[in-house]
Design an enzyme around this catalytic site. Sequence first.
Site: not given
Length: 351
Positions: A257-258
């Site tokens: 994620h991210n």
Amino acid sequence: MSDPVFIAPKGGLTLGSVAEACGVPLPDGADPSQPVTGAAPLETAGPSELAYMDNARYGDALATTRALACLVSPRFAPRVPAGTIALVTRDPYRAYAGLLARLYEEAMRPGSLFAAAGVSPGAHVHPQARLEDGVRIDPGAVVGPGAEIGAGTVLGPNAVIGPNVRIGRDCSIGAGTTLTHALVGNRVIVHPGARIGQDGFGFAMGAGGHIKVPQVGRVIIQDDVEIGANTTIDRGASRDTVVGEGTKIDNLVQIAHNVVIGRHCVIVSGVGISGSTTLEDYVVLGGQVGVVGHLRIGMGSQIAGSSNVNRDVPPGSRWGGTPAKPVRTWFREMTTLARLAERSGKDEAEG
């Protein structure tokens, strides 16, 4: 029983049209009307096929090739045998790739099992989904409410497109893939089994147990990205996971994620990129590289296979090893260790 031909070459190509497409001049005396029926390695190419050569290791194969013509660099042009036409270019492999794209258009992107456009029997498309003209959806595929799919896109069997997902035009979404919480650009290829947009791995750790952190971001995949089979890309936690334009990702890659990946990066199989790391444009990660979270790998950097990156990498760097460091330092350390080990072995033998 004859062997099946899975991808047949396109007909109607001539030596002249191929040379023009590759941007290579025909030598004097070459007949531009000669038909080109395919492309093959030097060792197996026949008198109507093309080959390429850009590595001195294949000098013997070049000397004995039966190919109609061979794409070669100026360095190797004098070694092309008399029966083969030398097509001289500075980048034979790139020219050869362009030729293959013309000869084998079917191989450029996964197609539908059913030639006709439209929704195949056995597919499930929610009434609130929107499909542009020319979309092809194979049996077992599911398209959720609010999803939008652009013209010319193909969904393979059992692909699952989640609610409100946007997929651009001329994309190929392979069999058994899942796409949720994602915005996908044009001409994107996703190979079978990929998982895009699922939960990121986020937990607030503590002695009393681990509390799941809701992952409320998205995955943004820009134009001309290719994603390999069984690769996984997690959606962002509080911001988006991004894959930049033209980036190519191999099979079995994990992107957390991210993560933000720049334009035209190359990520080879087995790579794992931890959360909130940024790869700037044109970064190359070799096979099985591991990258810890919250780092930045600078533009144009290259990381050797099986390396572990645990600190920021400056732009234009070449790093390798565990932990990763500049390759010259890494090579010196490996050489020193080898000498120490050799010396230690001699001391033990003498003792």
